[in-house]
Design a protein around this motif. Structure first.
Motif, PDB file in Angstrom:
ATOM      1  N   THR A 208       0.843  -1.193   0.000  1.00  0.00           N
ATOM      2  CA  THR A 208       0.000   0.000   0.000  1.00  0.00           C
ATOM      3  C   THR A 208       0.873   1.236   0.000  1.00  0.00           C
ATOM      4  O   THR A 208       1.812   1.345   0.798  1.00  0.00           O
ATOM      5  N   PHE A 209       0.577   2.173  -0.893  1.00  0.00           N
ATOM      6  CA  PHE A 209       1.309   3.442  -0.942  1.00  0.00           C
ATOM      7  C   PHE A 209       0.628   4.416   0.008  1.00  0.00           C
ATOM      8  O   PHE A 209      -0.522   4.808  -0.196  1.00  0.00           O
ATOM      9  N   TYR A 210       1.347   4.792   1.053  1.00  0.00           N
ATOM     10  CA  TYR A 210       0.809   5.702   2.058  1.00  0.00           C
ATOM     11  C   TYR A 210       1.244   7.133   1.757  1.00  0.00           C
ATOM     12  O   TYR A 210       2.309   7.569   2.169  1.00  0.00           O
ATOM     13  N   ASP A 211       0.403   7.850   1.026  1.00  0.00           N
ATOM     14  CA  ASP A 211       0.679   9.256   0.799  1.00  0.00           C
ATOM     15  C   ASP A 211       0.235  10.021   2.052  1.00  0.00           C
ATOM     16  O   ASP A 211      -0.363   9.455   2.970  1.00  0.00           O
ATOM     17  N   PRO A 212       0.526  11.318   2.157  1.00  0.00           N
ATOM     18  CA  PRO A 212       0.158  12.066   3.359  1.00  0.00           C
ATOM     19  C   PRO A 212      -1.317  11.971   3.734  1.00  0.00           C
ATOM     20  O   PRO A 212      -1.662  11.914   4.921  1.00  0.00           O
ATOM     21  N   THR A 213      -2.195  11.946   2.743  1.00  0.00           N
ATOM     22  CA  THR A 213      -3.626  11.860   3.034  1.00  0.00           C
ATOM     23  C   THR A 213      -3.967  10.533   3.712  1.00  0.00           C
ATOM     24  O   THR A 213      -4.697  10.496   4.715  1.00  0.00           O
ATOM     25  N   LEU A 214      -3.437   9.434   3.169  1.00  0.00           N
ATOM     26  CA  LEU A 214      -3.713   8.125   3.769  1.00  0.00           C
ATOM     27  C   LEU A 214      -3.032   8.005   5.131  1.00  0.00           C
ATOM     28  O   LEU A 214      -3.571   7.385   6.059  1.00  0.00           O
ATOM     29  N   LEU A 215      -1.846   8.597   5.270  1.00  0.00           N
ATOM     30  CA  LEU A 215      -1.177   8.584   6.573  1.00  0.00           C
ATOM     31  C   LEU A 215      -2.027   9.300   7.617  1.00  0.00           C
ATOM     32  O   LEU A 215      -2.124   8.851   8.771  1.00  0.00           O
ATOM     33  N   ASP A 216      -2.657  10.398   7.218  1.00  0.00           N
ATOM     34  CA  ASP A 216      -3.544  11.106   8.140  1.00  0.00           C
ATOM     35  C   ASP A 216      -4.691  10.205   8.579  1.00  0.00           C
ATOM     36  O   ASP A 216      -5.078  10.190   9.757  1.00  0.00           O
ATOM     37  N   ILE A 239      10.960  11.162  -0.483  1.00  0.00           N
ATOM     38  CA  ILE A 239      11.671  11.402   0.779  1.00  0.00           C
ATOM     39  C   ILE A 239      11.411  12.824   1.275  1.00  0.00           C
ATOM     40  O   ILE A 239      11.134  13.033   2.470  1.00  0.00           O
ATOM     41  N   GLU A 240      11.477  13.794   0.386  1.00  0.00           N
ATOM     42  CA  GLU A 240      11.233  15.181   0.780  1.00  0.00           C
ATOM     43  C   GLU A 240       9.812  15.347   1.317  1.00  0.00           C
ATOM     44  O   GLU A 240       9.580  16.064   2.296  1.00  0.00           O
ATOM     45  N   SER A 241       8.868  14.676   0.674  1.00  0.00           N
ATOM     46  CA  SER A 241       7.474  14.754   1.110  1.00  0.00           C
ATOM     47  C   SER A 241       7.315  14.170   2.511  1.00  0.00           C
ATOM     48  O   SER A 241       6.635  14.760   3.372  1.00  0.00           O
ATOM     49  N   TYR A 242       7.965  13.028   2.747  1.00  0.00           N
ATOM     50  CA  TYR A 242       7.862  12.402   4.069  1.00  0.00           C
ATOM     51  C   TYR A 242       8.602  13.191   5.138  1.00  0.00           C
ATOM     52  O   TYR A 242       8.175  13.234   6.300  1.00  0.00           O
ATOM     53  N   LEU A 243       9.725  13.808   4.767  1.00  0.00           N
ATOM     54  CA  LEU A 243      10.442  14.647   5.735  1.00  0.00           C
ATOM     55  C   LEU A 243       9.554  15.802   6.183  1.00  0.00           C
ATOM     56  O   LEU A 243       9.490  16.135   7.378  1.00  0.00           O
ATOM     57  N   ALA A 244       8.882  16.412   5.243  1.00  0.00           N
ATOM     58  CA  ALA A 244       7.975  17.507   5.577  1.00  0.00           C
ATOM     59  C   ALA A 244       6.848  17.004   6.473  1.00  0.00           C
ATOM     60  O   ALA A 244       6.432  17.691   7.424  1.00  0.00           O
ATOM     61  N   TYR A 245       6.391  15.787   6.194  1.00  0.00           N
ATOM     62  CA  TYR A 245       5.273  15.235   6.962  1.00  0.00           C
ATOM     63  C   TYR A 245       5.680  14.958   8.414  1.00  0.00           C
ATOM     64  O   TYR A 245       4.953  15.312   9.348  1.00  0.00           O
ATOM     65  N   VAL A 246       6.821  14.302   8.618  1.00  0.00           N
ATOM     66  CA  VAL A 246       7.233  13.978   9.991  1.00  0.00           C
ATOM     67  C   VAL A 246       7.549  15.246  10.774  1.00  0.00           C
ATOM     68  O   VAL A 246       7.289  15.319  11.986  1.00  0.00           O
ATOM     69  N   ASN A 247       8.098  16.258  10.108  1.00  0.00           N
ATOM     70  CA  ASN A 247       8.383  17.516  10.792  1.00  0.00           C
ATOM     71  C   ASN A 247       7.090  18.232  11.183  1.00  0.00           C
ATOM     72  O   ASN A 247       6.985  18.793  12.275  1.00  0.00           O
ATOM     73  N   LYS A 248       6.126  18.194  10.289  1.00  0.00           N
ATOM     74  CA  LYS A 248       4.844  18.850  10.552  1.00  0.00           C
ATOM     75  C   LYS A 248       4.129  18.212  11.739  1.00  0.00           C
ATOM     76  O   LYS A 248       3.531  18.910  12.569  1.00  0.00           O
ATOM     77  N   HIS A 249       4.208  16.875  11.832  1.00  0.00           N
ATOM     78  CA  HIS A 249       3.449  16.165  12.865  1.00  0.00           C
ATOM     79  C   HIS A 249       4.316  15.675  14.027  1.00  0.00           C
ATOM     80  O   HIS A 249       3.841  14.923  14.877  1.00  0.00           O
ATOM     81  N   ASP A 250       5.573  16.103  14.062  1.00  0.00           N
ATOM     82  CA  ASP A 250       6.478  15.766  15.167  1.00  0.00           C
ATOM     83  C   ASP A 250       6.588  14.246  15.349  1.00  0.00           C
ATOM     84  O   ASP A 250       6.438  13.723  16.454  1.00  0.00           O
ATOM     85  N   LEU A 251       6.870  13.542  14.251  1.00  0.00           N
ATOM     86  CA  LEU A 251       6.971  12.083  14.271  1.00  0.00           C
ATOM     87  C   LEU A 251       8.429  11.633  14.230  1.00  0.00           C
ATOM     88  O   LEU A 251       9.320  12.384  13.838  1.00  0.00           O
ATOM     89  N   LEU A 252       8.656  10.387  14.609  1.00  0.00           N
ATOM     90  CA  LEU A 252       9.979   9.782  14.501  1.00  0.00           C
ATOM     91  C   LEU A 252      10.191   9.320  13.063  1.00  0.00           C
ATOM     92  O   LEU A 252       9.220   9.019  12.353  1.00  0.00           O
TER      93      LEU A 252
END
Length: 287
Positions: A208-216, A239-252
């Motif tokens: 499954t491809f987890y884009d930011p919407t599905l991750l939410d 990678i850039e998209s996921y880096l932005a996502y983890v930074n936005k949501h304070d994830l590991l």
């Protein structure tokens, strides 16, 4: 603090790899071979994350410790969420007492029941396996999981390869049986560990491809701690998209090669700095 990694302080540039497999699951090299390679290449810290195996973790870690390599507690759990596949990298739990043992035992039991039902269905359909006891000696002479029945089909000449064997098994009622994502993450958290979605950007069939919407969506239901940002199948843009996502949501975030021991999927030397927050959560200082 973990017995095998404490006290440990890494430089930001120290080479690490937090996602690898051995023959204890679906890897192509033994733990000995993997550890020897990692020691030879100068890795500072790694995690061996064999699929759905917590019973072999300390065996691998003790082997590595005898050769001067630190290995974090880790496992890759195969789960599902809303009929989506969801592989989960779990770190930092006690492998001897973890509740993941109960989750794995339940899944293995259901898989064994299905493997036997499929085996009987194949026999009723005219498939004969006179060498079953010999070929499955390590499994007690009977099929316990999907790969056992596939192996029998190939070795008895009914299927030329794995894809055709899987096709025959599906026709005989074979279905995927995995743990539920929420149950798995809860077991990890109750065992003192953390859980991250593995290779969320993998787009091959069966993943499954987890884009930011599905991750939410999944995070609204399941309290995941982060995602594996760096993976060989992730493009620079992903990678850039996921880096932005983890930074936005304070994830590991984790960094892994997903190595199985063959060319193209060999261990990768990621900088410890990239996974600083995860490592420090697990008691490893960086810097």
């Amino acid at each position: 603090m973990d017995l095998f990694t404490a006290p440990l302080k890494l430089s930001p540039e120290a080479p690490i790899d937090l996602h690898m497999h051995t023959t204890y699951s679906d890897g192509r090299w033994t733990a000995d071979q993997l550890i020897d390679y990692l020691v030879q290449e100068g890795f500072a810290l790694v995690a061996v994350t064999d699929h759905d195996r917590v019973d072999t973790i300390n065996t691998v870690r003790q082997l590595a410790a005898s050769k001067g390599l630190r290995v974090l507690v880790g496992v890759e759990m195969s789960t599902t969420w809303r009929n989506h596949s969801a592989h989960v990298l779990c770190y930092g739990f006690d492998p001897e007492t973890t509740l993941l043992r109960e989750v794995i035992a339940d899944v293995k039991g259901r898989q064994r029941e299905q493997a036997w039902e499929v085996y009987e269905t194949l026999q009723r359909r005219g498939y004969s396996f006179p060498r079953a006891a010999e070929l499955l000696a390590a499994s007690g002479g009977e099929p316990r999981q999907l790969r056992d029945n596939a192996f029998l089909l190939i070795e008895h000449g009914y299927a030329p390869d794995w894809p055709r064997a899987l096709e025959i098994l599906r026709e005989a009622g074979q279905r995927s049986i995995h743990a539920e994502l929420a149950v798995t993450v809860d077991a990890v958290h109750r065992s003192g560990g953390v859980a991250l979605i593995a290779h969320p950007g993998r787009k091959e069939r069966g993943f499954t491809f987890y884009d930011p919407t599905l991750l939410d969506e999944v995070r609204a239901e399941v309290p995941l701690d982060g995602i594996e940002v760096y993976h060989p199948y992730h493009s620079p843009e992903t990678i850039e998209s996921y880096l932005a996502y983890v930074n936005k949501h304070d994830l590991l975030l984790s960094t892994g090669s997903d190595s199985h021991g063959h060319v193209g999927r060999m261990p990768i030397k990621y900088r410890a700095e990239l996974s600083r927050r995860l490592l420090e959560r697990l008691g490893v200082q960086v810097g």
